[in-house]
Design a protein around this motif. Structure first.
Motif, PDB file in Angstrom:
ATOM      1  N   ARG A 225       0.848  -1.188   0.000  1.00 14.72           N
ATOM      2  CA  ARG A 225       0.000   0.000   0.000  1.00 14.72           C
ATOM      3  C   ARG A 225       0.884   1.239   0.000  1.00 14.72           C
ATOM      4  O   ARG A 225       1.916   1.272   0.674  1.00 14.72           O
ATOM      5  CB  ARG A 225      -0.935  -0.022   1.204  1.00 14.72           C
TER       6      ARG A 225
ATOM      7  N   TYR B  39      -0.457   4.944  -0.744  1.00 15.77           N
ATOM      8  CA  TYR B  39      -1.031   6.298  -0.754  1.00 15.77           C
ATOM      9  C   TYR B  39      -0.917   6.911   0.637  1.00 15.77           C
ATOM     10  O   TYR B  39      -1.591   6.486   1.581  1.00 15.77           O
ATOM     11  CB  TYR B  39      -2.480   6.241  -1.218  1.00 15.77           C
TER      12      TYR B  39
ATOM     13  N   ASP C 127      -3.889   7.797   3.048  1.00 16.26           N
ATOM     14  CA  ASP C 127      -4.554   6.620   3.607  1.00 16.26           C
ATOM     15  C   ASP C 127      -3.783   6.033   4.784  1.00 16.26           C
ATOM     16  O   ASP C 127      -4.372   5.445   5.697  1.00 16.26           O
ATOM     17  CB  ASP C 127      -4.717   5.536   2.536  1.00 16.26           C
ATOM     18  N   SER C 128      -2.460   6.180   4.755  1.00 15.94           N
ATOM     19  CA  SER C 128      -1.642   5.574   5.812  1.00 15.94           C
ATOM     20  C   SER C 128      -1.905   6.215   7.171  1.00 15.94           C
ATOM     21  O   SER C 128      -1.727   5.565   8.207  1.00 15.94           O
ATOM     22  CB  SER C 128      -0.159   5.662   5.458  1.00 15.94           C
TER      23      SER C 128
ATOM     24  N   ASN D 212      -4.775   7.003   8.265  1.00 14.85           N
ATOM     25  CA  ASN D 212      -6.056   6.486   8.748  1.00 14.85           C
ATOM     26  C   ASN D 212      -6.066   4.973   8.944  1.00 14.85           C
ATOM     27  O   ASN D 212      -6.985   4.437   9.569  1.00 14.85           O
ATOM     28  CB  ASN D 212      -7.171   6.865   7.761  1.00 14.85           C
ATOM     29  N   ASP D 213      -5.076   4.278   8.378  1.00 15.15           N
ATOM     30  CA  ASP D 213      -5.061   2.818   8.468  1.00 15.15           C
ATOM     31  C   ASP D 213      -3.635   2.315   8.674  1.00 15.15           C
ATOM     32  O   ASP D 213      -3.114   1.548   7.874  1.00 15.15           O
ATOM     33  CB  ASP D 213      -5.673   2.202   7.199  1.00 15.15           C
TER      34      ASP D 213
END
Length: 285
Positions: free
Chosen positions: A59, A61, A64-65, A67-68
């Motif tokens: 992964r 992006y 996004d990292s 948030n996840d």
């Protein structure tokens, strides 16, 4: 046995790499997301043996990292552990495709020996994965070449990245809006990245880290100017003047080591790369 297994083969860099390998007559096994989750052991047990594994999957992006974090750790760190164990079991070498990890640099250009300062969760997971690569190189007999990519651009890149975002706005025929015109980045064309990966397939060092960039930097303002020049447009540019938290003002890679170890030299200028993107768009229309 395949010569090369490529994970992340359906991605931006993976597609270009597989095209190049096949054109060169390399027996390549492409593995995409639909072929199995790289963070699951069954995926690796089903993977055919190969001489070299190019590990692109994961992964990537950055927004996004934030948030996840657990999901990024699972894919980028646990997935890399399984990839390295696959190499150990099959006696394969690995080319691990990493990212920019230096945070706000203390000097320019940035050398591989400069301090690593991951400034977002994505970069942290890539750094942790690099540590696994070092461990397997030093203690488990798996030779690993790590390529730290700076800002890659080229045809087929998703629109969330800066260059395709600006090109999309130019195509729409309206004013170009950006957050900040000042930040500078080192942009390297995807075909130069593919060339660096291909040259890394023959490396035999237990563990080696190499910067892959152009050695030059461009501001957001300069990028817009070059894209508009290639498109023949002169739309107004609106900057919101909003500096991102922990913004990095300038990035420029020292690629001396890649030149020496790989005989690699970036061949695509930024302007030539932008022209290639517009040409590819016309071909696909």
């Amino acid at each position: 046995m395949n010569d090369v297994v490529v994970t992340g083969a359906a991605g931006f860099i993976g597609k270009a790499l597989c095209r190049r390998l096949k054109a060169d007559g390399v027996a390549v096994h492409p593995h995409g997301r639909c072929d199995g989750d790289i963070s699951m052991p069954d995926t690796w047990r089903a993977m055919p043996p190969a001489r070299v594994l190019v590990h692109l999957a994961g992964r990537s992006y950055v927004p996004d990292s934030w948030n996840d974090g657990p999901g990024f750790l699972q894919s980028n760190v646990v997935g890399t552990e399984y990839a390295l164990d696959y190499c150990r079991r099959h006696g394969a070498r690995m080319v691990y495709v990493s990212a920019y990890l230096y945070g706000v640099p203390g000097r320019l250009p940035i050398a591989e020996s400069d301090p690593v300062r991951p400034n977002n969760p994505y970069a942290l997971t890539k750094h942790l994965a690099e540590q696994l690569c070092r461990f397997y190189g030093d203690y488990r007999g798996v030779p690993v070449t790590v390529l730290r990519l700076f800002n890659v651009f080229g045809p087929g890149q998703r629109e969330s990245f800066l260059v395709p975002t600006i090109i999309k706005q130019v195509r729409s025929g309206n004013a170009i809006r950006v957050m900040d015109l000042a930040p500078r980045r080192d942009y390297v064309f995807v075909e130069d990245v593919v060339d660096a990966i291909c040259r890394s397939l023959q490396q035999k060092q237990a563990f080696q880290v190499l910067n892959i960039g152009s050695g030059q930097s461009y501001s957001v303002r300069e990028i817009i100017e070059q894209i508009q020049r290639a498109a023949g447009t002169n739309f107004p540019v609106i900057s919101l003047g909003q500096e991102r938290p922990q913004e990095i003002p300038d990035v420029r890679a020292d690629i001396t080591l890649a030149r020496r170890m790989l005989g690699w030299e970036p061949r695509w200028s930024f302007s030539r790369g932008i022209a290639a993107i517009f040409s590819a768009e016309k071909t696909s229309d």
